[in-house]
Design an enzyme around this catalytic site. Structure first.
Site, mmCIF file in Angstrom:
data_model
loop_
_atom_site.group_PDB
_atom_site.id
_atom_site.type_symbol
_atom_site.label_atom_id
_atom_site.label_comp_id
_atom_site.label_asym_id
_atom_site.label_seq_id
_atom_site.Cartn_x
_atom_site.Cartn_y
_atom_site.Cartn_z
ATOM 1 N N ASN A 54 26.100 52.915 25.890
ATOM 2 C CA ASN A 54 26.060 51.521 26.302
ATOM 3 C C ASN A 54 24.842 51.293 27.186
ATOM 4 O O ASN A 54 24.394 52.177 27.915
ATOM 5 C CB ASN A 54 27.362 51.107 27.006
ATOM 6 N N GLU A 56 23.472 48.329 29.787
ATOM 7 C CA GLU A 56 23.785 47.090 30.491
ATOM 8 C C GLU A 56 22.515 46.355 30.889
ATOM 9 O O GLU A 56 21.415 46.902 30.828
ATOM 10 C CB GLU A 56 24.623 47.400 31.733
ATOM 11 N N CYS A 65 26.931 47.652 23.517
ATOM 12 C CA CYS A 65 27.908 48.740 23.540
ATOM 13 C C CYS A 65 27.365 49.987 22.836
ATOM 14 O O CYS A 65 26.454 49.913 22.003
ATOM 15 C CB CYS A 65 29.190 48.308 22.841
ATOM 16 N N GLU A 67 28.801 51.824 20.540
ATOM 17 C CA GLU A 67 29.046 51.823 19.095
ATOM 18 C C GLU A 67 27.927 51.091 18.352
ATOM 19 O O GLU A 67 27.389 51.573 17.361
ATOM 20 C CB GLU A 67 30.384 51.154 18.769
ATOM 21 N N CYS A 98 35.403 47.218 21.260
ATOM 22 C CA CYS A 98 35.562 45.785 21.513
ATOM 23 C C CYS A 98 35.486 45.004 20.193
ATOM 24 O O CYS A 98 35.146 45.561 19.144
ATOM 25 C CB CYS A 98 34.498 45.296 22.490
ATOM 26 N N CYS A 101 32.028 45.074 18.415
ATOM 27 C CA CYS A 101 31.778 46.365 17.767
ATOM 28 C C CYS A 101 32.616 46.519 16.506
ATOM 29 O O CYS A 101 32.149 47.065 15.503
ATOM 30 C CB CYS A 101 32.040 47.510 18.740
#
Length: 142
Positions: A54, A56, A65, A67, A98, A101
């Site tokens: 991930n 940010e 993310c 994934e 999420c 994803c």
């Protein structure tokens, strides 16, 4: 009828390799705000592995993310089909991908296996159709 590449079973050794790659990818996480380091590893239909973490951003909506980082890395290398996604989170309970994803996983692996692992023995082992029932995908645009 032959099975698609995504539906062929994975060996335990290959699955363990993906789990290690996902956990190692978390070490590269850029997560100064949440400090929630996530890693993912995917297996493409051709048998190659790609990992991601991930990333940010101070503008939270621009975060990505693990994934999606792994899948986009594979796509940038020319891969368009994935068989399996393994997600690692530094938690005691396995965490599913999420919604965003899940949609991206479905785009590249409409029958993909999804495995979530964590710092305990808890795990989630399912497929994208169970996580995203009634998914909207490329066939819906035809």
């Amino acid at each position: 009828m032959p099975r698609s590449a995504a539906s062929r079973p994975l060996s335990q050794a290959k699955l363990k390799t993906l789990e290690r790659a996902a956990k190692a990818a978390a070490d590269h996480s850029y997560s100064p705000y949440s400090e929630f380091r996530v890693g993912a590893a995917i297996l493409t239909a051709s048998g190659e592995t790609f990992s991601g973490c991930n990333v940010e951003n101070a503008s939270y909506g621009l975060c990505n993310c693990a994934e999606r980082t792994a899948i986009f890395t594979a796509a940038a290398a020319g891969h368009r089909q994935i068989r399996c996604v393994v997600v690692y989170t530094p938690t005691t309970k396995a965490t599913a991908p999420c919604g965003a994803c899940r949609q991206v996983i479905y785009e590249f692996g409409p029958t993909a296996r999804v495995v979530s692992v964590c710092d305990s023995k808890d795990r989630l082992d399912t497929d994208i159709n169970a996580l995203l029932p009634g998914a909207f995908g490329p066939a819906d645009l035809a």
